[in-house]
Design a protein around this motif. Sequence first.
Motif: not given
Ligand SMILES: O=C(O)c1cc(=O)[nH]c(=O)[nH]1
Length: 218
Positions: A25-26, A34-35, A124-125, A127, A155
Amino acid sequence: MSNLRQQFIAFSVATGVLKFGQFTTKAGRQSPYFFNAGLFHDGATLGQLAQFYAQTLLDSGVEFDMLFGPAYKGITLASATAVALAAKGRDTAFAYNRKEAKDHGEGGTIVGAGLTGKVVIIDDVISAGTSVRESVAMIRAAGAEPAAVLIALDRMERGGKDGVLSPLSAVQEVSDTYGIPVISIANLEDLFGYLSADASLGEHREAVAAYRQQYGVV
Ligand SMILES: O=C(O)c1cc(=O)[nH]c(=O)[nH]1
Ligand SMILES: O=P(O)(O)OC[C@H]1O[C@H](OP(=O)(O)OP(=O)(O)O)[C@H](O)[C@@H]1O
């Protein structure tokens, strides 16, 4: 788990957006899933994704006037969600930013409708929360009000570094910091439910359970 949440996890797996295995992950964590929202990359799939965003937003009961999508991925997400909302009878303005300001023509960093009223940030997410922080700053600078953040997958994992993990997830921190709800189409709980419903996915279920034990919010 509501039907829409279940459907979204199944849809994300079917489109290859949600994958199980070993990923970094980042934040540098070794994640068993992972998404990758960049893989919602054809018209039919983007249209379906937008239906999930639009329905989740309407179901949330959040009051909103317009949408804002942070560059780059947020641009298509906000645009497509506006199309889906219009199809549901809720025509909604949208805007997005440029990562680099344009110094000719109309200039500036904001494209689309003027930022006004209650604005929902679509991404989308989350972090570390950087994209939301920058979006909130742009919305407030224009005199508008951030109303909520709408993301695809929460997450549900704690921020910080190993040994000094924050008690809160990045999503909870964003919600607390800006005093606005963070709405997700689905979350880790839903993903875990999906893995638990299919015996052939037992290996991934165990890996996700271990990851959740290590990093998950309680
Ligand atoms: O934490 C991330 O970097 C991360 C996790 C994930 O599932 N999808 C994403 O685009 N970034
Ligand atoms: O909470 P954060 O730490 O900001 O991380 C989440 C952001 O990171 C990714 O975008 P990125 O900034 O990589 O830009 P992109 O949309 O151009 O891929 C993602 O699409 C979110 O916008």
